[in-house]
Design an enzyme around this catalytic site. Sequence first.
Site, PDB file in Angstrom:
ATOM      1  N   HIS A   1       0.832  -1.208   0.000  1.00 33.44           N
ATOM      2  CA  HIS A   1       0.000   0.000   0.000  1.00 33.44           C
ATOM      3  C   HIS A   1       0.861   1.251   0.000  1.00 33.44           C
ATOM      4  CE1 HIS A   1       0.460   1.894   3.989  1.00 33.44           C
ATOM      5  NE2 HIS A   1       0.694   0.680   4.441  1.00 33.44           N
ATOM      6  N   CYS A   2       0.257   2.346  -0.480  1.00 28.36           N
ATOM      7  CA  CYS A   2       0.891   3.665  -0.414  1.00 28.36           C
ATOM      8  C   CYS A   2      -0.104   4.615   0.254  1.00 28.36           C
ATOM      9  CB  CYS A   2       1.319   4.143  -1.799  1.00 28.36           C
ATOM     10  SG  CYS A   2      -0.031   4.289  -3.001  1.00 28.36           S
ATOM     11  N   TRP A   3      -0.050   5.894  -0.057  1.00 25.17           N
ATOM     12  CA  TRP A   3      -0.913   6.857   0.629  1.00 25.17           C
ATOM     13  C   TRP A   3      -2.365   6.774   0.165  1.00 25.17           C
ATOM     14  CZ3 TRP A   3      -2.625   9.389   4.387  1.00 25.17           C
ATOM     15  CH2 TRP A   3      -3.413  10.541   4.262  1.00 25.17           C
TER      16      TRP A   3
ATOM     17  N   TYR B   1      -3.411   4.033   2.430  1.00 25.57           N
ATOM     18  CA  TYR B   1      -3.377   4.298   3.872  1.00 25.57           C
ATOM     19  C   TYR B   1      -4.489   5.265   4.284  1.00 25.57           C
ATOM     20  CZ  TYR B   1      -1.625   5.925   8.409  1.00 25.57           C
ATOM     21  OH  TYR B   1      -1.517   6.270   9.734  1.00 25.57           O
TER      22      TYR B   1
END
Length: 349
Positions: free
Chosen positions: A94-96, A123
């Site tokens: 995952h990223c932002w 996130y």
Amino acid sequence: MVQQLSVTEFLKKARSLPIIDVRSPGEYDHAHIPGAISIPLFDNEERALVGTKYKQAGKDAAVLLGLDLVGPKLVGFVKQARKLNPRQKEVLVHCWRGGMRSGSFAWLLDTAGLTASTLVGGYKAYRNAVLESFSEPRTLLILGGKTGSGKTDILKELARQGEQVIDLEGLAHHKGSSYGAIGQPAQPTNEQFENLVYAQWQQLDRKRRIWLEDESRNVGACFVPMAIWQQMRTAPVAFVDVPKPVRICRLVNEYAGIDHGLLVAATERIRKRLGGKATNDALAALAHQDYATVADLTLAYYDKAYLHGLSERDSSSVYPLVMDEDNPVQTARQLIEWANTQAESEVLR
């Protein structure tokens, strides 16, 4: 093919699979999904450069710069990811916001023979789920007691005896008072504290009661999530009443021998509340390593403050449990008996 998962699906898989957080180290250090491993696509400086390029020259230029920066790291990314789950070769990424960073990273791993799934919304979606979850009604029981009553040890014993417990002070790395940070690791950010609370909040059986310690809204620099705090304030309280000499003995055992300067600083922080004479007397006692006197003097303030907070609750919701000794095992047994009686009376209503 890279699979995209909802927050619920992602966290369910995370029980058995490693999570890779590809955000920058700064983002990760501020707060992250508990247990996630940081393998940043860009370091802090690179992320800033790409962001500046995007603002100045647009998306295409930023993507090209990103590719230049990431290119030499690709083999390393794959090697790190493989080490996390060498047998199953499956990971979560995952990223932002669930955009290019996680999508590109997952594509790379997929191309290299790993199975990678990403988090829809990233996130940010996880954080929304964290905050929303705290409003879910739960059956809470609050463990109360004056400073030095051994509430943390009682909570641990309740857990050993099969009860569900959330130790807010343990998650916050702080015991709540001016002295609460002494001997503790650095506190997490408030956001990370919420993430840690959520991890336990979600794992516990919704049909069973949960014990929490009676806290102020803030535990050091961390704040109990408002929705949980509101539930705590209306929940029944078991007030463990332990004699002051017994509590002084416990506090001496916990704090004697700890860094003298930290004890002095903690005492100075409550000077206005403790009063000038009591503070000076406590500091003089500290200088002579008379920790019992220090505890006795400071408890005058803490006891008054705690009882004031307790008085603001509905008195019919407070159950006093008088204990003559510091005995977490026996106290936990009696608390469970009381809780069972409470549950039976609710059923009969």
